[in-house]
Scaffold this motif. Structure first.
Motif, PDB file in Angstrom:
ATOM      1  N   ALA A 292       0.807  -1.279   0.031  1.00 44.01           N
ATOM      2  CA  ALA A 292       0.057   0.105   0.331  1.00 44.01           C
ATOM      3  C   ALA A 292       0.849   1.223   0.013  1.00 44.01           C
ATOM      4  O   ALA A 292       0.519   2.121  -0.733  1.00 44.01           O
ATOM      5  CB  ALA A 292      -0.833  -0.043   1.123  1.00 44.01           C
ATOM      6  N   THR A 293       1.742   1.085   0.657  1.00 44.64           N
ATOM      7  CA  THR A 293       2.894   2.309   0.884  1.00 44.64           C
ATOM      8  C   THR A 293       3.352   2.810  -0.419  1.00 44.64           C
ATOM      9  O   THR A 293       3.523   4.012  -0.972  1.00 44.64           O
ATOM     10  CB  THR A 293       3.824   2.349   2.203  1.00 44.64           C
ATOM     11  N   PHE A 294       3.955   1.764  -1.088  1.00 44.52           N
ATOM     12  CA  PHE A 294       4.753   1.973  -2.352  1.00 44.52           C
ATOM     13  C   PHE A 294       3.990   1.619  -3.599  1.00 44.52           C
ATOM     14  O   PHE A 294       4.483   1.704  -4.540  1.00 44.52           O
ATOM     15  CB  PHE A 294       6.066   1.203  -2.254  1.00 44.52           C
ATOM     16  N   ARG A 295       2.553   1.498  -3.523  1.00 45.22           N
ATOM     17  CA  ARG A 295       1.640   1.352  -4.694  1.00 45.22           C
ATOM     18  C   ARG A 295       2.214   0.059  -5.581  1.00 45.22           C
ATOM     19  O   ARG A 295       2.587   0.328  -6.587  1.00 45.22           O
ATOM     20  CB  ARG A 295       1.560   2.493  -5.447  1.00 45.22           C
ATOM     21  N   LEU A 296       2.653  -0.982  -4.995  1.00 40.09           N
ATOM     22  CA  LEU A 296       3.250  -2.340  -5.579  1.00 40.09           C
ATOM     23  C   LEU A 296       2.016  -3.153  -6.147  1.00 40.09           C
ATOM     24  O   LEU A 296       1.037  -3.219  -5.355  1.00 40.09           O
ATOM     25  CB  LEU A 296       4.303  -2.713  -4.788  1.00 40.09           C
ATOM     26  N   GLY A 524       1.207   3.646  -9.361  1.00 41.28           N
ATOM     27  CA  GLY A 524       1.859   2.345  -9.482  1.00 41.28           C
ATOM     28  C   GLY A 524       1.501   1.272 -10.769  1.00 41.28           C
ATOM     29  O   GLY A 524       1.945   0.122 -11.001  1.00 41.28           O
ATOM     30  N   ALA A 525       0.338   1.983 -11.643  1.00 43.17           N
ATOM     31  CA  ALA A 525       0.195   1.121 -12.675  1.00 43.17           C
ATOM     32  C   ALA A 525       1.285   0.921 -13.654  1.00 43.17           C
ATOM     33  O   ALA A 525       1.163   0.123 -14.617  1.00 43.17           O
ATOM     34  CB  ALA A 525      -1.269   1.898 -13.507  1.00 43.17           C
ATOM     35  N   TRP A 526       2.176   1.808 -13.884  1.00 44.57           N
ATOM     36  CA  TRP A 526       3.150   1.784 -14.787  1.00 44.57           C
ATOM     37  C   TRP A 526       4.190   0.282 -14.592  1.00 44.57           C
ATOM     38  O   TRP A 526       4.375  -0.271 -15.405  1.00 44.57           O
ATOM     39  CB  TRP A 526       4.244   3.077 -14.556  1.00 44.57           C
ATOM     40  N   ASN A 527       4.173   0.019 -13.356  1.00 43.66           N
ATOM     41  CA  ASN A 527       4.943  -1.290 -12.905  1.00 43.66           C
ATOM     42  C   ASN A 527       4.226  -2.237 -13.512  1.00 43.66           C
ATOM     43  O   ASN A 527       4.831  -3.208 -14.047  1.00 43.66           O
ATOM     44  CB  ASN A 527       5.050  -1.332 -11.391  1.00 43.66           C
ATOM     45  N   ALA A 613      -4.713   3.476 -19.859  1.00 41.13           N
ATOM     46  CA  ALA A 613      -6.144   3.502 -19.049  1.00 41.13           C
ATOM     47  C   ALA A 613      -6.361   2.449 -18.271  1.00 41.13           C
ATOM     48  O   ALA A 613      -6.881   2.376 -17.512  1.00 41.13           O
ATOM     49  CB  ALA A 613      -7.110   4.009 -20.087  1.00 41.13           C
ATOM     50  N   PHE A 614      -6.252   1.251 -19.328  1.00 43.60           N
ATOM     51  CA  PHE A 614      -6.665   0.007 -18.667  1.00 43.60           C
ATOM     52  C   PHE A 614      -5.920  -0.533 -17.396  1.00 43.60           C
ATOM     53  O   PHE A 614      -6.137  -0.875 -16.560  1.00 43.60           O
ATOM     54  CB  PHE A 614      -6.278  -1.204 -19.696  1.00 43.60           C
ATOM     55  N   TRP A 615      -4.615  -0.191 -17.239  1.00 38.84           N
ATOM     56  CA  TRP A 615      -3.806  -0.426 -16.332  1.00 38.84           C
ATOM     57  C   TRP A 615      -4.088   0.603 -15.063  1.00 38.84           C
ATOM     58  O   TRP A 615      -4.093   0.179 -13.735  1.00 38.84           O
ATOM     59  CB  TRP A 615      -2.368  -0.442 -16.359  1.00 38.84           C
ATOM     60  N   GLU A 622      -8.359  -2.648  -8.165  1.00 44.43           N
ATOM     61  CA  GLU A 622      -7.808  -3.585  -7.183  1.00 44.43           C
ATOM     62  C   GLU A 622      -7.119  -3.099  -5.970  1.00 44.43           C
ATOM     63  O   GLU A 622      -6.824  -3.933  -5.115  1.00 44.43           O
ATOM     64  CB  GLU A 622      -7.366  -4.557  -8.178  1.00 44.43           C
ATOM     65  N   ARG A 623      -6.487  -1.817  -6.015  1.00 47.70           N
ATOM     66  CA  ARG A 623      -5.720  -1.505  -4.871  1.00 47.70           C
ATOM     67  C   ARG A 623      -6.104  -0.157  -4.260  1.00 47.70           C
ATOM     68  O   ARG A 623      -6.338  -0.253  -3.082  1.00 47.70           O
ATOM     69  CB  ARG A 623      -4.270  -1.177  -5.553  1.00 47.70           C
ATOM     70  N   MET A 624      -6.272   0.791  -5.249  1.00 50.91           N
ATOM     71  CA  MET A 624      -6.512   2.174  -4.427  1.00 50.91           C
ATOM     72  C   MET A 624      -8.056   2.391  -3.987  1.00 50.91           C
ATOM     73  O   MET A 624      -8.067   3.191  -2.925  1.00 50.91           O
ATOM     74  CB  MET A 624      -6.254   3.115  -5.476  1.00 50.91           C
ATOM     75  N   LEU A 625      -8.765   1.877  -4.623  1.00 51.98           N
ATOM     76  CA  LEU A 625     -10.294   1.796  -4.024  1.00 51.98           C
ATOM     77  C   LEU A 625     -10.641   0.248  -4.002  1.00 51.98           C
ATOM     78  O   LEU A 625     -11.705  -0.101  -4.697  1.00 51.98           O
ATOM     79  CB  LEU A 625     -11.061   2.575  -5.052  1.00 51.98           C
ATOM     80  N   PRO A 626     -10.156  -0.504  -2.864  1.00 49.88           N
ATOM     81  CA  PRO A 626     -10.553  -1.802  -2.953  1.00 49.88           C
ATOM     82  C   PRO A 626     -12.203  -2.078  -2.655  1.00 49.88           C
ATOM     83  O   PRO A 626     -12.633  -1.269  -1.744  1.00 49.88           O
ATOM     84  CB  PRO A 626      -9.747  -2.327  -1.722  1.00 49.88           C
ATOM     85  N   ASP A 627     -12.776  -2.807  -3.314  1.00 50.92           N
ATOM     86  CA  ASP A 627     -13.967  -3.488  -3.277  1.00 50.92           C
ATOM     87  C   ASP A 627     -15.251  -2.405  -3.278  1.00 50.92           C
ATOM     88  O   ASP A 627     -16.181  -2.573  -3.167  1.00 50.92           O
ATOM     89  CB  ASP A 627     -14.195  -3.909  -1.682  1.00 50.92           C
TER      90      ASP A 627
END
Length: 1241
Positions: A292-296, A524-527, A613-615, A622-627
């Protein structure tokens, strides 16, 4: 079990010696077993408080030598049988050997060595490979299992000494936290307290201190509150409880996620006295924080972390912090929160080397990237080990193209569309096809012909008006220049130093040209995009031309996404949006498509190409706004709860008014789900999206609070919800962005909220600045903590809603009250959930699908149904109950998927409890017809001989009976098709249920002889141990004989004319044959009964009736013949027929020729009928012409008052449910959870 020899100083303090020899003593704990008195109570209390192993193992064996005062414990046992086995082994194998030794020390050494050898041998055979829990911990797990009756699969995570407050009295005992339960046990001077709570039933966990209780943990379920205090380390305990409750909530929310979650990672380094599970949970918590901290990406696993310093060239300082190393990344976080964050992907690393140490730079490590950036870490404690770990990970990292630096960074992923998938370019669209336009889009997308494959829509639809903007364009250029200077100083791309300066620039607004690039970086979408090149193009190919519920919803919404923007007023923008949303729906079917995703995605497409846009959408959902974007928008409801809590803390005077008006629930969903894009002018909302990608949800909450704060006075004067909504709507419409260089887009919402006076304009940058000034002390960690607390509340309230919906939906057709239905629902759900974590196979779990209607989400299989049926049924049949449960399950499982839902379950229960006499008998009757009765249960002995030849004639009857069920089944399957989740199938099912005509008794098929025998067998077992057992047996005997004769009479009418002549012959020769026939019948009956004693339905009934049967059976035929006159109409076989055809049962002769009610006593008829029916079933093939109808069964039953009373008596199912909870505490559901404390003394 054998113990590693431990020294015992006071051998007889709390133990009683039961057996002894010169070298060993066998002892029992005082107070264990019979008696014990006050000493036993005191010892029991001491054992619990001090957590003595004697609670689990009240027997032990000590080794001693004659002159020594020291004893050695060598074995312990939980039962006398176990300890006796060990004692006998010692006597048989060691005593003789030990008597040879002269020296006592040698004896002790030999015994210790021998015992260690036995333990080592046992461990080698029993223990699985890998790390084992410490011995003390294993002992605690054994205690937990024994105390609470938990199965092997239930794993203990940790246990703590604490006090449970029962009233105002603290009970000292032990709290056991397992994967699925919270358990507490206390025993103080005869007062025993046992608590078991499932984590899925916990609605609130709080750590607080009050005047009454010292610092304590409060655990709330739906109707009880439990307080625990006096912990050695309350923070550790509370954190672990939170984690376990969170995993349970995940199970309720998303079954697949739960099953993944359950497979915990293996720890890398063993630690003493901590269970492997506890370590794994700690590791998981660290992993979650790290990602969460490093958006991985979600699959990144933290390997380790260490303190160090980082040299920051921009301010020439060594910043203290921590370095984190995982499979694919090296990250750094400074101790001071805002000082510096750094993420170095291993795919970018070129060189890792140890630099020379000096007094200024002790133990430095230099990491260089392919984009010519060098990072210098120092003060590393274990530098050599760290370099080795990084080298190992680097070797596993596939070499990828560099991110590049400077302006090339953006261009490096613009052409990835087709290079990875050359085969796409060869696809040619079909000549004529309804989906040819889609195929054309796919081909052109993969060959890079679609403009949106390489750039954002804004660049394609920009109006040439920049010259007219003047000052705005100049401001935009200044912003770009500021960012270029920042890139020069702090680096560009993934390896940028992220500092307070970065945030400052983000808050001032990101220039339009850099928006897509920076969104990808900060989210973190770039990763993920670089890790999976070509993945999006592959999904687009797979999803094109496929149709599902998600694609239909997408098609409906795609034309309503930002229709005011020119980019979405033509097919180019709409097609790009369709492709991205459809690709995501195929990537993540559990989410599929949710409203609001279209609005967010359309904005992403303005600034990014399709793949980017997809990533970004993946990162968001899936990560920043879970559920957030699932069918129940759980994540948004959780954050809504946090918003309410923050309003109470920061704006207390407004909070009460907002609750009264009910506004928060209305506004927050639209604000949070669309990141203000649907409620604010586009140019302003996009600035909030800039900040959101950098700050996360914290920014959305801050801005929401600032908006309420700015409108406080107006809101306090509002009278209703509508007025409050108008106030907020008008305010948001007038939040403007004066710096935007894009032409203003008309905001549709503004048309609805225009007032008389000119509205006050609010600058978006001012609003964001105010939100930081007033509410900046919100921290990401605190929000996560609050999310957990709210998730418990939200998911439990959703579960309650689901329960009410299901109960309301079925209450009209079912005899149970709403309260009883709710109780049954909780029991049913608990059984489903138990199967998820204790079941050997996850059949039910695997079939649970959140997209299904509530009624279909919890389902149970045959095994679980048997357990529930056994504990709740009115018709308990002893050993025959599981068979009856199996039949009931098959009857209720209409769609033949081997699972039944709650409605099907309750329908069966209601038939038993609330039907009238006719309904109950009808249910019982149907349980003995196909599909409930399967051929395996009712096959005759002759069928076994024809097993390999498949004699069709013997199975003909069964086949015909099965045919109806099978046809129905195949129709079901055809209709259901390959996709069980097809909503049209469910609509047809509901329509069928709604308009299905009520079944009448005339619709029921007739019952053949074999099925009738099974029905009799069930009734005999059912009446066993009933208070009026004898009366019931007599009644059913009369009814059975009556029905047998009815069947025979019916057979006469249905027989062909040829058979009638046979009957005449038989009657003419009656006198001559009867003498010979009787002994034959008697012989065949007895032999049949001897061969198959269990076939007698009376078997398993009461013992007193059983005893006298054989004699009666032998007498019956003789009695019958003696009572008949020569003129009676008796149907017998001729000699020839007897020799040629053994298919006619001996039963026919008894039932038709000899059973007259007035001549034969009831009990004689009872056994005669049954014995001969056994012969019919097992001695020969069944009389296929014999049959009876349900009306005949009903009419016969009504003649016996005992049977009528039995089936009409009312029983309260609530008592059965409570009984079931007492028997199986671990299945108890909190909806009726009383503190199960029992007093023993």
């Amino acid at each position: 079990m054998w113990l590693g020899p431990e020294e015992v100083l006071l051998a007889n303090a709390l133990w009683v010696t039961e057996r002894a020899n010169p070298f060993f003593l066998l002892q029992r704990r005082r107070g264990h077993g019979k008696g014990g008195g006050l000493t036993g109570l005191l010892v029991g209390t001491l054992d619990v408080v001090l957590d003595s192993s004697a609670r689990v193992a009240p027997y032990r064996i000590l080794h001693q030598t004659q002159d020594s005062q020291i004893y050695w414990a060598v074995a312990c046992g939980s039962s006398r049988k176990e300890i006796t086995k060990h004692w006998e082994w010692l006597e048989n194998n060691l005593l003789q050997t030990l008597s040879i030794f002269d020296n006592e020390d040698d004896i002790t050494t030999f015994v210790k060595g021998k015992i260690h050898g036995i333990i080592a041998e046992e461990n080698k055979n029993q223990q699985p490979q890998g790390e084992e829990d410490p011995g003390k911990f294993k002992e605690a797990e054994l205690k937990m299992r024994k105390q609470f009756g938990m199965p092997e699969v239930e794993k203990l995570v940790n246990y703590y000494s604490c006090s449970y407050w029962k009233g105002r009295v603290p009970r000292q005992g032990w709290l056991y936290l397992t994967v699925n339960h919270l358990c507490f046990y206390s025993f103080l001077l005869g007062k025993e307290v046992t608590l078991v709570v499932q984590w899925v039933d916990v609605t609130q966990l709080e750590k607080n201190a009050t005047l009454l209780f010292p610092e304590c943990i409060k655990v709330s379920t739906r109707d009880s509150e439990l307080y625990f205090s006096m912990f050695l380390n309350i923070n550790e305990t509370f954190k672990l409880m939170e984690q376990l409750a969170n995993i349970a909530m995940r199970q309720l929310l998303d079954n697949e996620g739960f099953l993944e979650d359950k497979s915990l990672p293996k720890p890398s380094k063993p630690l003493k006295n901590i269970s492997a599970l506890k370590r794994d949970l700690d590791a998981r918590a660290k992993n979650d924080w790290y990602r969460a901290t490093f958006r991985l990406p979600k699959d990144e696993r933290l390997d380790g972390h260490t303190d160090c310093t980082l040299w920051t060239p921009f301010n020439k300082m060594h910043i203290p912090g921590q370095m984190f190393v995982s499979n694919n990344y090296i990250c750094f976080a400074s101790k001071a929160e805002e000082a510096c964050h750094l993420i170095i992907p291993l795919r970018e690393v070129a060189v890792v080397e140890k630099a020379d140490s000096s007094s200024v730079l002790p133990r430095p490590l230099s990491i260089s990237t392919k984009s010519k950036m060098t990072f210098l870490f120092a003060n590393l404690k274990d530098r050599d080990f760290l370099v080795q770990r990084i080298s190992d990970f680097l070797q596993r990292t596939p070499s990828k193209k560099s991110d590049g630096s400077g302006r090339k960074w953006k261009g490096s992923f613009s052409d990835t569309g087709c290079e990875e998938f050359p085969e796409f370019s060869s696809i040619s669209p079909p000549a004529v096809s309804p989906t040819s336009t889609l195929n054309n889009q796919l081909v052109s997308f993969c060959t890079g012909e679609v403009p949106t494959a390489s750039q954002g829509l804004l660049k394609l639809f920009r109006r040439d008006s920049e010259e007219l903007l003047g000052p705005k364009a100049a401001k935009e250029k200044m912003k770009e220049e500021s960012w270029n200077i920042h890139f020069f100083e702090y680096g560009r791309g993934m390896c940028m130093y992220r500092t307070a300066k970065t945030r400052e620039l983000v808050l001032k607004g990101i220039p339009e040209n850099l928006r897509g690039e920076l969104w990808l970086l900060f989210s973190g979408a770039w990763n993920e995009m670089v890790t999976f090149p070509g993945y999006y193009a592959e999904l687009v190919e797979k999803s094109m031309g496929k149709y599902s519920l998600a694609t239909e919803e997408i098609e409906r919404d795609v034309h309503r996404s930002m229709p005011e923007h020119p980019a979405f007023q033509n097919e180019l923008g709409i097609a790009a949006l369709r492709r991205v949303l459809t690709a995501y729906a195929f990537r993540n079917p559990t989410i599929g498509y949710c409203q609001a995703m279209n609005i967010v995605t359309s904005v992403l497409l303005l600034y990014c190409n399709e793949e980017e846009a997809f990533w970004l959408l993946v990162a968001l959902c899936e990560r920043m706004l879970p559920d957030y974007y699932n069918s129940r928008v759980v994540g948004a409801l959780v954050d809504q709860g946090i918003f309410e809590e923050l309003t109470r803390d920061y704006l207390p005077q407004l909070s009460e008014k907002m609750q009264e008006l009910g506004v928060i629930s209305t506004i927050s969903l639209s604000w949070f789900l669309t990141l203000f894009l649907s409620v604010m002018p586009f140019e302003s909302a996009v600035v909030i999206v800039d900040c959101f990608f950098y700050e996360g949800i914290k920014l959305i909450l801050q801005v929401s609070l600032a908006i309420l704060d700015a409108n406080m006075e107006k809101l306090l004067n509002c009278c209703d919800e509508g007025e409050a909504m108008t106030v907020l709507g008008r305010y948001l419409d007038n939040v403007i962005n004066r710096q935007s260089i894009s032409p203003p887009i008309p905001h549709l919402h503004a048309l609805l909220t225009s007032g008389d006076e000119p509205p006050l304009e609010i600058d978006i940058f001012e609003l964001i600045k105010t939100s930081y000034e007033k509410f900046s002390n919100l921290r990401a960690d605190d929000i996560e903590q609050m999310r957990f607390k709210q998730r418990l509340k939200v998911i439990q309230s959703l579960e309650d809603t689901a329960k009410r919906s299901v109960v309301r939906a079925i209450s009209g057709d079912i005899g149970f009250s709403m309260e009883e239905l709710e109780e049954l629902y909780m029991v049913f759900k608990a059984k489903h959930l138990t199967s998820c974590y204790w079941g050997s196979s996850h059949t039910a779990a695997a079939h649970r699908d959140q997209s299904l209607p509530y009624l279909e989400q919890y389902r149970i299989d045959l095994e679980q149904f048997r357990e529930l049926f056994d504990s709740l049924t009115l018709w308990s049949c002893g050993l025959h109950t599981p068979v009856l449960a199996g039949r009931m399950f098959r009857l209720l499982d209409e769609n033949r998927d081997s699972l039944i839902n709650f409605k099907e379950f309750v329908t069966g229960m209601s038939g038993m409890y609330h039907g009238d006499l006719t309904e109950k008998l009808k249910l019982l009757y149907k349980l003995h017809l196909p599909p409930a009765l399967i051929s395996e249960e009712a096959e005759s002995a002759l069928e076994a001989t024809s097993y390999f030849t498949e004699d069709i004639s013997t199975e003909e009857a069964a086949t015909q009976e099965d045919r109806g069920g099978r046809n129905e089944d195949s129709k079901e399957k055809e209709e259901k098709g390959t996709s069980p989740q097809d909503y049209r199938y469910y609509l047809r099912m509901w329509a069928k249920e709604k308009y299905s005509k009520k079944e009448t008794i005339k619709d029921l098929p007739k019952m053949n002889q074999e099925q009738f025998i099974e029905l009799c067998k069930t009734l005999y077992n059912m009446f066993s141990e009933d208070p009026v057992e004898q009366e019931l047996y007599h009644a059913i005997a009369t009814v059975a004989s009556l029905l047998l004769r009815i069947g025979e009479v019916g057979k006469k009418f249905s027989n062909r004319p040829m058979k009638k002549t046979d009957d005449c012959k038989a009657n003419n020769t009656q006198d001559a044959v009867s003498e010979e026939e009787s002994p034959m019948s008697e012989h065949s009956q007895n032999s049949a009964v001897e061969q198959q004693p269990q076939a007698d339905p009376g078997d398993g009934a009461s013992g007193d009736i059983q005893a006298g049967k054989t004699q009666q059976e032998k007498q019956t035929p003789g009695d019958g013949d003696g009572g008949e006159g020569p003129g009676s109409p008796i149907q017998l076989l001729s000699d020839d027929e007897t020799k040629d055809d053994m298919s006619m049962s001996s039963y026919s002769m008894v039932s038709t020729g000899s059973l007259q009610c007035e001549d034969i006593a009831d009990d004689t008829v009872l056994v005669g009928c049954e014995a001969s029916s056994s012969a019919a079933r097992y001695g020969s093939t069944i009389d296929t012409d014999w049959s009876i109808s349900f009306e005949q069964v009903l009419a016969s039953m009504l003649t016996e008052a005992a049977l009528v009373n039995y089936f009409e008596k009312k029983v309260d199912i609530g008592l059965k449910i409570k009984e079931q909870k007492k028997v199986e505490r671990q299945f108890s559901s909190s909806s009726d959870y009383d503190l199960s404390s029992s007093v023993s003394g």
